[in-house]
Design an enzyme around this catalytic site. Sequence first.
Site, short mmCIF file in Angstrom:
data_model
loop_
_atom_site.label_atom_id
_atom_site.label_comp_id
_atom_site.label_asym_id
_atom_site.label_seq_id
_atom_site.Cartn_x
_atom_site.Cartn_y
_atom_site.Cartn_z
N GLU A 187 -15.15 70.64 -38.15
CA GLU A 187 -15.48 70.99 -39.53
C GLU A 187 -15.23 69.84 -40.51
O GLU A 187 -15.30 70.01 -41.72
CB GLU A 187 -14.76 72.28 -39.92
CG GLU A 187 -15.32 73.44 -39.08
CD GLU A 187 -14.73 74.81 -39.35
OE1 GLU A 187 -15.51 75.70 -39.73
OE2 GLU A 187 -13.53 75.01 -39.16
N HIS A 197 -8.59 74.61 -44.80
CA HIS A 197 -9.56 75.62 -44.37
C HIS A 197 -8.92 76.52 -43.31
O HIS A 197 -8.38 76.00 -42.33
CB HIS A 197 -10.80 74.93 -43.80
CG HIS A 197 -11.66 75.86 -43.01
ND1 HIS A 197 -12.17 77.03 -43.53
CD2 HIS A 197 -12.08 75.81 -41.72
CE1 HIS A 197 -12.88 77.64 -42.59
NE2 HIS A 197 -12.84 76.92 -41.48
N HIS A 233 -9.02 80.67 -41.26
CA HIS A 233 -9.72 81.93 -41.00
C HIS A 233 -8.73 83.07 -41.26
O HIS A 233 -8.63 84.00 -40.47
CB HIS A 233 -10.21 81.98 -39.55
CG HIS A 233 -11.12 80.84 -39.18
ND1 HIS A 233 -11.46 80.57 -37.89
CD2 HIS A 233 -11.77 79.94 -39.96
CE1 HIS A 233 -12.28 79.51 -37.86
NE2 HIS A 233 -12.47 79.11 -39.10
N HIS A 272 -16.64 83.97 -42.08
CA HIS A 272 -15.99 82.79 -41.53
C HIS A 272 -14.53 82.66 -41.98
O HIS A 272 -13.63 82.81 -41.17
CB HIS A 272 -16.82 81.55 -41.90
CG HIS A 272 -16.36 80.28 -41.29
ND1 HIS A 272 -17.19 79.20 -41.11
CD2 HIS A 272 -15.14 79.88 -40.84
CE1 HIS A 272 -16.51 78.21 -40.55
NE2 HIS A 272 -15.27 78.61 -40.38
ZN LIG Z 1 -13.69 77.50 -39.70
#
Ligand SMILES: [Zn+2]
Length: 212
Positions: free
Chosen positions: A71, A89, A91, A151
Amino acid sequence: MSLREQLCEYGRRAVELGLVIGTSGNLSVRQEDRVAVTPSGVALDRLTPELCPVVDLAGNLVEGESQPSSETPMHLAVYASGDARAVVHTHSVFGTVVATTMTELPPIHYNALLLGGTVRVAEYATYGTPELAANVRAALEGRRAVLMANHGGMTIGATLEEAFEATRLLEWLCEVYVRALGVGTPNVLTPEQLDAVVERAFNPPVFPRRAG
Ligand SMILES: [Zn+2]
């Protein structure tokens, strides 16, 4: 702390706080034209500084043996379009719940202002693609946080600590909203109520010292 040491520190904390599981989630921190990023395929509580690659702003590997997180292009797109110096980032559970069921996280608590107000949900695209990077960049406009459809979430900051705290706040706001929805219809703060909060923040109460 070096950039790579910071990744290890906040990676460990992200796992401890349950914001990520396994190898999901990634962090990066920028200094000038270099970005240290978490590697692909390593759990965030198992990082060592040597395992964390450093890339330039075009995504060329300049230090380290490991492959950068898949990512990374999304992180680089964010750096290319604003003043962010760190990106987190995850989840995380409640962020992903909101990102899976809604188009935005409305401001139900005044702390949402710390993220720029309403948090938008970026349109779905496959992870690691330029399309997702573009969707995230658009939804992040004027904000410190964004949710990504089906996501997870992403936050930015002037430092990794700031981006990390924004991720904790985003998850807390999402949890409050989801739990509130289970109880009733949450009231959303009006623009006037939010303006009044900003006004208050710039004019904090003064407590005079008692004489004598
Ligand atoms: Zn991700």
